[in-house]
Design an enzyme around this catalytic site. Structure first.
Site, PDB file in Angstrom:
ATOM      1  N   ASP A 159       2.125  -0.820  12.161  1.00 55.10           N
ATOM      2  CA  ASP A 159       0.873  -1.333  11.587  1.00 55.10           C
ATOM      3  C   ASP A 159       0.609  -2.790  11.978  1.00 55.10           C
ATOM      4  OD1 ASP A 159       0.418   1.099  10.422  1.00 55.10           O
ATOM      5  OD2 ASP A 159       1.126   0.511   8.436  1.00 55.10           O
TER       6      ASP A 159
ATOM      7  N   LYS B 129       0.835  -1.211   0.000  1.00 54.85           N
ATOM      8  CA  LYS B 129       0.000   0.000   0.000  1.00 54.85           C
ATOM      9  C   LYS B 129       0.867   1.257   0.000  1.00 54.85           C
ATOM     10  CE  LYS B 129      -3.018   0.597   3.514  1.00 54.85           C
ATOM     11  NZ  LYS B 129      -2.970   1.844   4.280  1.00 54.85           N
TER      12      LYS B 129
ATOM     13  N   GLN C 192       4.760   9.408   7.284  1.00 59.93           N
ATOM     14  CA  GLN C 192       3.852  10.307   6.565  1.00 59.93           C
ATOM     15  C   GLN C 192       4.308  11.753   6.707  1.00 59.93           C
ATOM     16  OE1 GLN C 192      -0.050   9.291   7.996  1.00 59.93           O
ATOM     17  NE2 GLN C 192      -0.023   7.284   7.016  1.00 59.93           N
TER      18      GLN C 192
HETATM   19  C1  S3P Z   1       2.661   4.954   6.285  1.00 60.11           C
HETATM   20  C2  S3P Z   1       3.207   5.375   7.457  1.00 60.11           C
HETATM   21  C3  S3P Z   1       2.684   4.966   8.773  1.00 60.11           C
HETATM   22  C4  S3P Z   1       1.765   3.770   8.682  1.00 60.11           C
HETATM   23  C5  S3P Z   1       0.798   3.894   7.553  1.00 60.11           C
HETATM   24  C6  S3P Z   1       1.529   4.023   6.231  1.00 60.11           C
HETATM   25  C7  S3P Z   1       3.251   5.429   5.013  1.00 60.11           C
HETATM   26  O1  S3P Z   1       1.955   6.052   9.356  1.00 60.11           O
HETATM   27  O2  S3P Z   1       1.087   3.579   9.898  1.00 60.11           O
HETATM   28  O3  S3P Z   1      -0.053   2.766   7.488  1.00 60.11           O
HETATM   29  O4  S3P Z   1       2.943   4.869   3.940  1.00 60.11           O
HETATM   30  O5  S3P Z   1       4.054   6.373   5.053  1.00 60.11           O
HETATM   31  P1  S3P Z   1       2.685   7.187  10.248  1.00 60.11           P
HETATM   32  O6  S3P Z   1       3.568   7.956   9.371  1.00 60.11           O
HETATM   33  O7  S3P Z   1       1.549   8.012  10.806  1.00 60.11           O
HETATM   34  O8  S3P Z   1       3.420   6.435  11.317  1.00 60.11           O
END
Ligand code: S3P
Length: 441
Positions: A320, A24, A175
């Site tokens: 996750d 994803k 993120q």
């Molecule tokens: C993700 C970062 C994570 C993760 C999310 C996907 C990403 O979140 O929990 O499912 O693709 O950068 P956070 O950046 O809030 O930790």
């Protein structure tokens, strides 16, 4: 509301699963980098889940031509270049995706036009101050609602160029890091992001693949993004999705299961080390190198597990997977100690709360803490009913717990599984697991 019913049963797993869908996180980034590149990029093993389809639609609304073939799990993007996006006619809608809204906001911060971006009920409750702060410091204007934090819809007035920045994020979040680095594509000087402990590095890897000069988390704004190859780029299968079947295989008697083509990026696959430390019989066979990210096969045999104290510094690498780790913990001896995981409170739902709910309903012992929990195994699993709170990972964890405990379970509000793992039920059925689905109630 979809209701899934798992009758009490003894599962017997087949030896191979080759249909875990594409990653994803990497699928979102493929859409973003492919759209902003000069030239076309073709991706295979793309995840066409609701979250990623929303990201594709957003870039189409921003004027990018993206050809998709969900049956073949392929997409070809005719990149418009860093400065080729067009002002969209409507509000951009990420659906349920935190990755979508935070990463795309980073890109929108560097545009010369104004945009509005939002998502579903869950997204409208997720904190955005964490990206609003650094993107505002770079010169963009972002406004949302709320007093203690900032919540979507976000109105974004971009600025060109954005200001260079060295940003220290208060949370370890890929993120946040990615929003700032993507804004960095439009900055007038180098952009660095540091964080309390390292988070997943997909954006950094994608930047390298598209020719950006990046050292650790310091990047130099490029003139352009260049697709790494005219050949299709292979997206590994999602480790976080594979994790449900890794734990199921450890817990179902007489299992010897191989999952093929799973992403093995070390910032994502650390659950394997944790489960091995708990006594899990897991063997990893890496496949040859891949342009985008490493992947390989994971072989799992039924194991007797004992709980451990999870080191806090690996929490961002398993963030996750903590719900499904808790399911493993329910069927292990000793106490599973999780701390430093406060971020779980602001995921698609409050996942600490969801884990407590699940553990208590199946008859486990669990103590809730603000940033984690202490979980001791369940002696006699009970039939249970669980509300997923619209959280895909909690819904799937509930199903795996029912199968491991051989109890009858009803999981409410399961449409959310489509946000990340559309063929989850299909794989269970291929494994001859009996799954009831009520779509009418
Ligand atoms: C993700 C970062 C994570 C993760 C999310 C996907 C990403 O979140 O929990 O499912 O693709 O950068 P956070 O950046 O809030 O930790």
């Amino acid at each position: 509301m979809n209701i899934i019913h798992i009758p009490a049963q003894s599962a017997h797993l087949q030896p191979v699963i080759s249909s875990i869908p594409g990653d994803k996180s990497i699928s979102h980034r493929s859409v973003i980098f492919g759209s902003l590149a000069d030239g076309s990029s073709t991706f295979k093993n793309v995840l066409f889940s609701e979250d990623c389809v929303n990201t594709i639609r957003i870039f189409q609304a921003l004027g990018v031509t993206i050809h998709t073939d969900p049956d073949a799990q392929e997409m070809t993007i005719n990149g418009v270049g860093l400065h080729g996006l067009k002002s969209p006619a409507e509000t951009l809608d990420v659906g349920n995706s935190g990755t979508g809204i935070r990463l795309i906001s980073g890109v929108l911060a560097g545009q010369s036009f104004a945009t509005e971006i939002t998502g579903d009920h869950s997204i409208q409750k997720r904190p955005m101050k964490r990206i609003v702060d650094p993107l505002s410091q770079m010169g963009a204007t972002l406004t949302g609602s709320g007093t203690t934090d900032t919540y979507p819809p976000l109105k974004i007035q971009g600025k060109t160029p954005l200001d260079a920045i060295h940003y220290h994020s208060p949370v370890a979040s890929a993120q946040v890091k990615s929003a700032v680095l993507l804004a960095g594509l439009y900055a007038n000087g180098p952009v660095t992001v540091t964080e309390p402990s390292q988070s997943r590095d997909h954006t950094e890897r994608m930047m390298k693949a598209y020719g950006v000069s990046i050292d650790g988390t310091t990047m130099q704004p490029p003139q352009k993004l260049t697709p790494p190859s005219t050949e299709p780029l292979w997206i590994p299968s999602d480790f976080s999705s594979a994790a449900f079947f890794i734990v199921l295989a450890l817990l179902v008697p007489n299992t010897d299961l191989t999952l093929t083509g799973i992403g093995l990026n070390p910032t994502r696959a650390t659950l394997i080390d944790i489960l091995k430390e708990m006594g899990g019989n897991i063997t990893v066979t890496p496949t040859k190198n891949n342009t985008l990210e490493p992947y390989g096969d994971i072989r799992i045999k039924t194991s007797r597990l004992h709980n451990i104290t999870v080191p806090e510094n690996v929490i961002p690498f398993i963030i996750d997977e903590i719900p499904i780790l808790a399911v493993a913990g329910l069927f292990a001896t000793g106490t599973l100690v999780v701390r430093g995981a406060k971020e779980l409170r602001v995921k698609e739902s409050d996942r600490i709360h969801g884990i407590i709910d699940l553990a208590m309903s199946i008859g486990g012992n669990i103590v809730e803490l603000e940033d984690g929990f202490d979980l001791t195994g369940v002696r006699r699993p009970l039939d249970f009913s669980l509300h997923s709170k619209g959280d895909h990972r909690l819904a799937m964890s509930g199903i795996i717990a029912a199968l491991a405990g051989k109890v009858d379970a009803t999981i409410l509000d399961c449409e959310c599984i489509n946000t990340s793992f559309p063929n989850f039920l299909e794989i269970l059925r291929e494994q001859e697991i009996v799954v009831g689905l009520d779509e009418t109630r």
